[in-house]
Scaffold this active site. Structure first.
Site, PDB file in Angstrom:
ATOM      1  N   HIS A 157       0.776  -1.244   0.000  1.00  0.00           N
ATOM      2  CA  HIS A 157       0.000   0.000   0.000  1.00  0.00           C
ATOM      3  C   HIS A 157       0.805   1.291   0.000  1.00  0.00           C
ATOM      4  O   HIS A 157       0.218   2.368  -0.061  1.00  0.00           O
ATOM      5  CB  HIS A 157      -0.958   0.006   1.200  1.00  0.00           C
ATOM      6  CG  HIS A 157      -0.287  -0.118   2.539  1.00  0.00           C
ATOM      7  ND1 HIS A 157      -0.967   0.075   3.725  1.00  0.00           N
ATOM      8  CD2 HIS A 157       0.994  -0.416   2.882  1.00  0.00           C
ATOM      9  CE1 HIS A 157      -0.147  -0.101   4.741  1.00  0.00           C
ATOM     10  NE2 HIS A 157       1.045  -0.404   4.254  1.00  0.00           N
ATOM     11  N   HIS A 158       2.126   1.207   0.101  1.00  0.00           N
ATOM     12  CA  HIS A 158       2.928   2.438   0.159  1.00  0.00           C
ATOM     13  C   HIS A 158       3.412   2.932  -1.206  1.00  0.00           C
ATOM     14  O   HIS A 158       3.772   4.104  -1.344  1.00  0.00           O
ATOM     15  CB  HIS A 158       4.154   2.237   1.055  1.00  0.00           C
ATOM     16  CG  HIS A 158       3.834   1.995   2.491  1.00  0.00           C
ATOM     17  ND1 HIS A 158       3.062   2.859   3.231  1.00  0.00           N
ATOM     18  CD2 HIS A 158       4.191   0.984   3.331  1.00  0.00           C
ATOM     19  CE1 HIS A 158       2.949   2.392   4.469  1.00  0.00           C
ATOM     20  NE2 HIS A 158       3.618   1.256   4.549  1.00  0.00           N
ATOM     21  N   ALA A 159       3.465   2.057  -2.205  1.00  0.00           N
ATOM     22  CA  ALA A 159       4.031   2.440  -3.507  1.00  0.00           C
ATOM     23  C   ALA A 159       3.250   3.596  -4.119  1.00  0.00           C
ATOM     24  O   ALA A 159       2.024   3.624  -4.105  1.00  0.00           O
ATOM     25  CB  ALA A 159       4.037   1.241  -4.453  1.00  0.00           C
ATOM     26  N   LYS A 160       4.006   4.562  -4.664  1.00  0.00           N
ATOM     27  CA  LYS A 160       3.404   5.738  -5.298  1.00  0.00           C
ATOM     28  C   LYS A 160       3.480   5.591  -6.813  1.00  0.00           C
ATOM     29  O   LYS A 160       4.088   4.672  -7.344  1.00  0.00           O
ATOM     30  CB  LYS A 160       4.134   7.002  -4.864  1.00  0.00           C
ATOM     31  CG  LYS A 160       4.347   7.150  -3.371  1.00  0.00           C
ATOM     32  CD  LYS A 160       3.053   7.147  -2.593  1.00  0.00           C
ATOM     33  CE  LYS A 160       3.270   7.560  -1.141  1.00  0.00           C
ATOM     34  NZ  LYS A 160       4.180   6.675  -0.406  1.00  0.00           N
ATOM     35  N   ASP A 198      -0.819   5.129   2.907  1.00  0.00           N
ATOM     36  CA  ASP A 198      -0.644   6.429   2.239  1.00  0.00           C
ATOM     37  C   ASP A 198      -0.701   6.350   0.723  1.00  0.00           C
ATOM     38  O   ASP A 198      -1.230   7.255   0.066  1.00  0.00           O
ATOM     39  CB  ASP A 198       0.661   7.092   2.680  1.00  0.00           C
ATOM     40  CG  ASP A 198       1.894   6.246   2.375  1.00  0.00           C
ATOM     41  OD1 ASP A 198       1.787   4.992   2.339  1.00  0.00           O
ATOM     42  OD2 ASP A 198       2.976   6.823   2.182  1.00  0.00           O
TER      43      ASP A 198
END
Length: 434
Positions: A157-160, A198
């Protein structure tokens, strides 16, 4: 033209194998890439993909594979991943290796490559496998072939859009939600990882078709240092990001009570067509990177409660760095998804039985000595603030006014069909490795 099949029931690959597909009344699918656990971030790195292999063996040891349909997904393509991620970033991941890393050193800062997100053998392929399984799970949901789809290798879930973050390179969750939005008017994303979700929040921060709800540790410094209550969306997505920032040491009763008191009105207000539940296991007690006091029972209770609303649901993994407890939690939560009671005594025939010494139980005592800094008043204030934010939603949004995200398979249909044909021709070996 029908959407081409993108994963293979195990009975089509190898009849009579340990993972054979058996239709069940309970419509739960399990999306298992047998190779995803073979990648290695590095000896001292806390992220160990091998936890997926251990989880799968425990699931099979309990016989839970007989209660669901197990599919072998294909890897996500460059084109599919570029529906969210920047092509220059994906091209970097595809080309860089430990052997040629020095040639790409000038790109490391731009793409946030370093100690947390190192270059390891197969970085790109690992990401393809994780994303491919979540995309496959989302397809089964939108095609009405399942009610609950599970991918424990997902949840990154953190990868942008254009950079790695927090051990995550490709955001399988965002890709899956984008695909689901082509068919489902509204998607609710729930995150019980100890770290703020995020990357998913950022991806849909301006959207009123995705409501993100994240329960996490927050003090302004704990990674990723985001997720305070005042982060609630912008423009059309105002109030469609709901954050529940918690302090150290929260225990079972407080956590599950708060979770239920927020999630139930959220579902009733937002009226989601589908749910994505991220089950990061670093919120368990005794996690290597965690500071909560949750038991496996309590963590699983969040899954059970969410399941009880009978809404199509994608269940993914996430964080979790004490491997034996990650496997325990995700196995237990698989049993919840298929509505099967399993004993706490671990099956002796599982390959990793000795890994769970000395207690050999599914539910060890995980309460730590971490002080609980969550006062009843603080938690009640969080609950009240969450309910107040939900009032601003004004009911479910008018989907007709919203732009539908691009078709993840549309212009790739021919490629998808070709890849599927190749996949079936290979007759992938899915025998359990001893």
């Amino acid at each position: 033209m029908d959407t081409p099949e993108t994963s293979t029931p195990y009975e089509q690959v190898e009849k009579g194998s340990f993972f054979s597909f058996r239709p069940q009344k309970k419509r739960v699918t399990y999306h298992l890439d047998e190779q995803v656990g073979n990648y290695h971030y590095g000896d001292k790195h806390p992220m160990k993909p091998h936890r997926i292999t251990i989880t799968n063996h425990l699931v099979m040891g309990y016989g839970l594979h007989n209660k669901m349909s197990v599919f072998s997904p294909r890897m996500a393509t460059f084109g599919e991943m570029s529906e969210f991620h920047r092509e220059d970033y994906l091209d970097f991941l595809k080309r860089v290796t430990p052997d040629n890393a020095e040639q790409f050193a000038d790109k490391f800062q731009q793409f946030n490559i370093g100690d947390d997100c190192p270059v390891f053998d197969g970085t790109y392929e690992f990401s393809q496998r994780s994303a491919g399984a979540s995309l496959d799970a989302s397809r089964k949901l939108v095609q009405g072939q399942t009610d609950i789809a599970i991918n424990w290798s997902g949840g990154l879930h953190h990868a942008k859009r254009g950079e790695a973050s927090g051990f995550c390179y490709v955001n399988d969750i965002v890709l899956a939600i984008l695909n689901m939005l082509r068919f489902f008017p509204r998607v609710l994303y729930i995150d019980i990882d100890i770290h703020h979700g995020d990357g998913v929040q950022q991806a849909f921060y301006e959207s009123d078709r995705v409501l993100t709800v994240s329960f996490h540790k927050y003090n302004g410094d704990f990674f990723p240092a985001t997720g305070n209550f005042d982060e609630n969306g912008v423009k059309g997505g105002k109030y469609f990001a709901l954050n529940v920032p918690l302090e150290d040491g929260i225990g079972d009763e407080q956590y599950t009570s708060l979770f239920k008191s927020i999630i139930e009105p959220t579902i009733n207000t937002f009226q989601p067509s589908a749910i994505v539940l991220q089950c990061g296991a670093d919120s368990l007690g005794y996690d290597r990177l965690g500071v909560f006091n949750l038991s496996i029972h309590a963590h699983g209770e969040c899954v059970r409660f969410t399941r009880s609303f009978n809404i199509p649901m994608l269940v993914v993994g996430g964080g979790g760095y004490t491997l034996r407890n990650v496997a325990r939690a995700w196995c237990y939560e698989t049993s919840i998804c298929v509505n099967e009671q399993i004993p706490s005594e671990l099956p002796r025939e599982t390959l990793y039985y000795e890994f769970f010494a000395p207690d050999y139980t599914l539910h060890p005592r995980l309460t730590t000595k971490i002080e609980n800094k969550n006062t009843p008043k603080a938690l009640e204030d969080l609950r009240i603030r969450a309910l107040e934010q939900l009032r601003y939603l004004g009911g479910a949004p008018s989907v007709q006014m919203q732009q539908i995200p691009p078709d993840l398979t549309g212009h790739l249909e021919e490629e998808d069909e070709r890849l599927n044909d190749e996949y079936l021709d290979k007759a992938v070996d899915v025998r359990v490795r001893g």
